[in-house]
Design a protein around this motif. Structure first.
Motif, PDB file in Angstrom:
ATOM      1  N   ARG A  74      -0.326  -3.349 -13.877  1.00 32.08           N
ATOM      2  CA  ARG A  74       0.632  -2.689 -12.977  1.00 32.08           C
ATOM      3  C   ARG A  74       0.323  -1.187 -12.877  1.00 32.08           C
ATOM      4  O   ARG A  74       0.341  -0.621 -11.785  1.00 32.08           O
ATOM      5  N   ARG A  75       0.025  -0.568 -14.003  1.00 31.54           N
ATOM      6  CA  ARG A  75      -0.297   0.858 -14.018  1.00 31.54           C
ATOM      7  C   ARG A  75      -1.545   1.138 -13.174  1.00 31.54           C
ATOM      8  O   ARG A  75      -1.565   2.055 -12.348  1.00 31.54           O
ATOM      9  N   LEU A  76      -2.590   0.339 -13.364  1.00 27.58           N
ATOM     10  CA  LEU A  76      -3.829   0.538 -12.617  1.00 27.58           C
ATOM     11  C   LEU A  76      -3.619   0.312 -11.120  1.00 27.58           C
ATOM     12  O   LEU A  76      -4.154   1.048 -10.285  1.00 27.58           O
ATOM     13  N   ARG A  77      -2.823  -0.684 -10.768  1.00 26.30           N
ATOM     14  CA  ARG A  77      -2.555  -0.928  -9.347  1.00 26.30           C
ATOM     15  C   ARG A  77      -1.719   0.196  -8.743  1.00 26.30           C
ATOM     16  O   ARG A  77      -1.894   0.539  -7.572  1.00 26.30           O
ATOM     17  N   THR A  78      -0.836   0.797  -9.535  1.00 23.00           N
ATOM     18  CA  THR A  78      -0.048   1.932  -9.060  1.00 23.00           C
ATOM     19  C   THR A  78      -0.953   3.135  -8.807  1.00 23.00           C
ATOM     20  O   THR A  78      -0.835   3.824  -7.782  1.00 23.00           O
ATOM     21  N   ASP A 107     -10.579   1.763 -17.560  1.00 20.86           N
ATOM     22  CA  ASP A 107      -9.626   2.426 -16.670  1.00 20.86           C
ATOM     23  C   ASP A 107     -10.376   2.905 -15.437  1.00 20.86           C
ATOM     24  O   ASP A 107     -10.567   4.098 -15.220  1.00 20.86           O
ATOM     25  N   GLU A 108     -10.826   1.936 -14.630  1.00 25.59           N
ATOM     26  CA  GLU A 108     -11.654   2.246 -13.473  1.00 25.59           C
ATOM     27  C   GLU A 108     -11.185   1.420 -12.283  1.00 25.59           C
ATOM     28  O   GLU A 108     -10.999   0.215 -12.386  1.00 25.59           O
ATOM     29  N   ILE A 109     -10.983   2.100 -11.175  1.00 18.70           N
ATOM     30  CA  ILE A 109     -10.508   1.471  -9.945  1.00 18.70           C
ATOM     31  C   ILE A 109     -11.581   1.671  -8.891  1.00 18.70           C
ATOM     32  O   ILE A 109     -12.112   2.770  -8.741  1.00 18.70           O
ATOM     33  N   THR A 110     -11.903   0.607  -8.159  1.00 17.35           N
ATOM     34  CA  THR A 110     -12.908   0.714  -7.104  1.00 17.35           C
ATOM     35  C   THR A 110     -12.250   0.507  -5.754  1.00 17.35           C
ATOM     36  O   THR A 110     -11.543  -0.478  -5.537  1.00 17.35           O
ATOM     37  N   LEU A 111     -12.500   1.466  -4.852  1.00 14.19           N
ATOM     38  CA  LEU A 111     -12.013   1.394  -3.480  1.00 14.19           C
ATOM     39  C   LEU A 111     -13.205   1.391  -2.535  1.00 14.19           C
ATOM     40  O   LEU A 111     -14.241   1.988  -2.826  1.00 14.19           O
ATOM     41  N   HIS A 112     -13.048   0.718  -1.409  1.00 15.11           N
ATOM     42  CA  HIS A 112     -13.984   0.853  -0.301  1.00 15.11           C
ATOM     43  C   HIS A 112     -13.274   1.706   0.740  1.00 15.11           C
ATOM     44  O   HIS A 112     -12.127   1.433   1.090  1.00 15.11           O
ATOM     45  N   VAL A 113     -13.938   2.757   1.227  1.00 11.44           N
ATOM     46  CA  VAL A 113     -13.395   3.596   2.290  1.00 11.44           C
ATOM     47  C   VAL A 113     -14.420   3.652   3.426  1.00 11.44           C
ATOM     48  O   VAL A 113     -15.608   3.389   3.206  1.00 11.44           O
ATOM     49  N   PHE A 114     -13.948   4.017   4.621  1.00  9.28           N
ATOM     50  CA  PHE A 114     -14.781   3.900   5.816  1.00  9.28           C
ATOM     51  C   PHE A 114     -14.712   5.199   6.612  1.00  9.28           C
ATOM     52  O   PHE A 114     -13.627   5.676   6.949  1.00  9.28           O
ATOM     53  N   ALA A 115     -15.882   5.789   6.895  1.00 12.51           N
ATOM     54  CA  ALA A 115     -15.929   7.087   7.562  1.00 12.51           C
ATOM     55  C   ALA A 115     -17.231   7.222   8.336  1.00 12.51           C
ATOM     56  O   ALA A 115     -18.219   6.523   8.058  1.00 12.51           O
ATOM     57  N   ASP A 116     -17.219   8.150   9.311  1.00 11.72           N
ATOM     58  CA  ASP A 116     -18.449   8.459  10.054  1.00 11.72           C
ATOM     59  C   ASP A 116     -19.502   9.051   9.127  1.00 11.72           C
ATOM     60  O   ASP A 116     -20.698   8.841   9.315  1.00 11.72           O
ATOM     61  N   SER A 117     -19.039   9.817   8.121  1.00  9.76           N
ATOM     62  CA  SER A 117     -19.978  10.415   7.170  1.00  9.76           C
ATOM     63  C   SER A 117     -19.278  10.610   5.831  1.00  9.76           C
ATOM     64  O   SER A 117     -18.053  10.729   5.766  1.00  9.76           O
ATOM     65  N   VAL A 118     -20.071  10.659   4.774  1.00  7.11           N
ATOM     66  CA  VAL A 118     -19.516  10.888   3.439  1.00  7.11           C
ATOM     67  C   VAL A 118     -18.885  12.274   3.365  1.00  7.11           C
ATOM     68  O   VAL A 118     -17.920  12.495   2.632  1.00  7.11           O
ATOM     69  N   GLU A 119     -19.412  13.208   4.156  1.00  6.57           N
ATOM     70  CA  GLU A 119     -18.878  14.575   4.137  1.00  6.57           C
ATOM     71  C   GLU A 119     -17.414  14.616   4.554  1.00  6.57           C
ATOM     72  O   GLU A 119     -16.643  15.421   4.029  1.00  6.57           O
ATOM     73  N   GLU A 120     -17.018  13.744   5.476  1.00  6.30           N
ATOM     74  CA  GLU A 120     -15.606  13.687   5.882  1.00  6.30           C
ATOM     75  C   GLU A 120     -14.706  13.417   4.672  1.00  6.30           C
ATOM     76  O   GLU A 120     -13.656  14.039   4.517  1.00  6.30           O
ATOM     77  N   ALA A 152     -16.526   9.718  -7.071  1.00  2.00           N
ATOM     78  CA  ALA A 152     -15.681   9.384  -8.224  1.00  2.00           C
ATOM     79  C   ALA A 152     -14.794  10.584  -8.525  1.00  2.00           C
ATOM     80  O   ALA A 152     -15.241  11.731  -8.493  1.00  2.00           O
ATOM     81  N   PHE A 153     -13.523  10.289  -8.791  1.00  2.00           N
ATOM     82  CA  PHE A 153     -12.579  11.350  -9.139  1.00  2.00           C
ATOM     83  C   PHE A 153     -11.537  10.795 -10.090  1.00  2.00           C
ATOM     84  O   PHE A 153     -11.343   9.578 -10.191  1.00  2.00           O
ATOM     85  N   ALA A 154     -10.889  11.698 -10.794  1.00  2.00           N
ATOM     86  CA  ALA A 154      -9.901  11.279 -11.792  1.00  2.00           C
ATOM     87  C   ALA A 154      -8.545  11.110 -11.137  1.00  2.00           C
ATOM     88  O   ALA A 154      -8.033  12.011 -10.478  1.00  2.00           O
ATOM     89  N   GLY A 155      -7.980   9.908 -11.311  1.00  2.34           N
ATOM     90  CA  GLY A 155      -6.581   9.684 -10.976  1.00  2.34           C
ATOM     91  C   GLY A 155      -5.796   9.893 -12.258  1.00  2.34           C
ATOM     92  O   GLY A 155      -6.373  10.215 -13.301  1.00  2.34           O
ATOM     93  N   PRO A 156      -4.487   9.698 -12.224  1.00  2.36           N
ATOM     94  CA  PRO A 156      -3.722   9.828 -13.466  1.00  2.36           C
ATOM     95  C   PRO A 156      -4.111   8.708 -14.438  1.00  2.36           C
ATOM     96  O   PRO A 156      -3.826   7.544 -14.185  1.00  2.36           O
ATOM     97  N   ASP A 157      -4.792   9.056 -15.483  1.00  2.00           N
ATOM     98  CA  ASP A 157      -5.183   8.108 -16.531  1.00  2.00           C
ATOM     99  C   ASP A 157      -6.116   7.002 -16.064  1.00  2.00           C
ATOM    100  O   ASP A 157      -6.169   5.944 -16.683  1.00  2.00           O
ATOM    101  N   ALA A 158      -6.839   7.212 -14.995  1.00  3.47           N
ATOM    102  CA  ALA A 158      -7.809   6.212 -14.543  1.00  3.47           C
ATOM    103  C   ALA A 158      -8.835   6.879 -13.651  1.00  3.47           C
ATOM    104  O   ALA A 158      -8.530   7.820 -12.927  1.00  3.47           O
ATOM    105  N   GLN A 159     -10.049   6.382 -13.710  1.00  3.90           N
ATOM    106  CA  GLN A 159     -11.135   6.865 -12.859  1.00  3.90           C
ATOM    107  C   GLN A 159     -11.099   6.070 -11.552  1.00  3.90           C
ATOM    108  O   GLN A 159     -10.974   4.848 -11.568  1.00  3.90           O
ATOM    109  N   VAL A 160     -11.212   6.762 -10.432  1.00  6.57           N
ATOM    110  CA  VAL A 160     -11.258   6.104  -9.125  1.00  6.57           C
ATOM    111  C   VAL A 160     -12.656   6.310  -8.561  1.00  6.57           C
ATOM    112  O   VAL A 160     -13.176   7.427  -8.561  1.00  6.57           O
TER     113      VAL A 160
END
Length: 197
Positions: A74-78, A107-120, A152-160
């Motif tokens: 639950r914590r990781l999903r939050t 404590d690692e969360i993986t997201l897929h995000v979508f953009a014209d460029s990584v710089e965005e 990669a960046f730090a979320g509260p108590d988890a790496q995203v």
């Protein structure tokens, strides 16, 4: 296949599932090889399929799951939902163990995000004062193996870890390393539903 081979195969499946859950190994191939080595069967050519290991992971999780595991999930999903909300302009999707309900001591969360460029995405993070670290993730696609940028960046108590796909990448998820079918992805609404359910 002999009875002994079947027994060794089953032991490898069970040990690989334990390695994934207790040691936080996410690569099924690595977990299989470690399991075979620990069982003195490193030379076997009869390693189990990833789907067999995945099934054992879920069975073991159900067997040993307790309130602490449920609270950790639950914590990781939050944390994932918070990160997804912050990355909303990039249509974030949660993938991997946190989506699948597997608590694997990472404590690692993986997201897929979508953009014209990584710089965005980088500018979006920096505008919010979020420190990030760049990396790459090699994923199998219909066009073969492709390296995608990871922020990669730090979320509260988890790496995203946000894997950045081109905009058209939202239409076709990469194949799952477990069964080869398109990887399961969940948007913000579905993750909210998981937390409410």
């Amino acid at each position: 296949m002999s009875t002994n081979d079947l027994r060794v195969r089953q032991l490898i499946i069970e040990e690989a599932a334990r390695i994934i859950l207790d040691e936080g190994v996410v690569d099924y191939g690595l977990a299989k090889r470690k399991a075979a080595e620990r069982l003195g069967a490193a030379q076997t050519r009869n390693l189990p399929r990833n789907a067999e290991i995945d099934s054992a992971v879920h069975a073991r999780q159900r067997l040993f799951e307790d309130d602490a595991d449920r609270e950790e999930l639950r914590r990781l999903r939050t944390v994932a939902l918070d990160a997804m909300t912050m990355l909303e302009p990039f249509d974030p999707r949660l993938v991997g163990p946190v989506l699948e309900g597997v608590v694997n001591r990472r404590d690692e969360i993986t997201l897929h995000v979508f953009a014209d460029s990584v710089e965005e995405v980088i500018f979006h993070l920096e505008d919010r004062g979020i420190r990030w670290r760049g990396d790459e993730r090699r994923l199998r696609t219909a066009q073969g193996h492709v390296n995608y940028p990871v922020l990669a960046f730090a979320g509260p108590d988890a790496q995203v870890e946000a894997v950045v796909f081109p905009l058209k990448g939202i239409r076709q998820a990469p194949p799952s390393p477990v069964d080869g079918r398109p990887m399961r992805r969940a948007g913000i609404r579905e993750v909210k539903g998981l937390l409410e359910g």
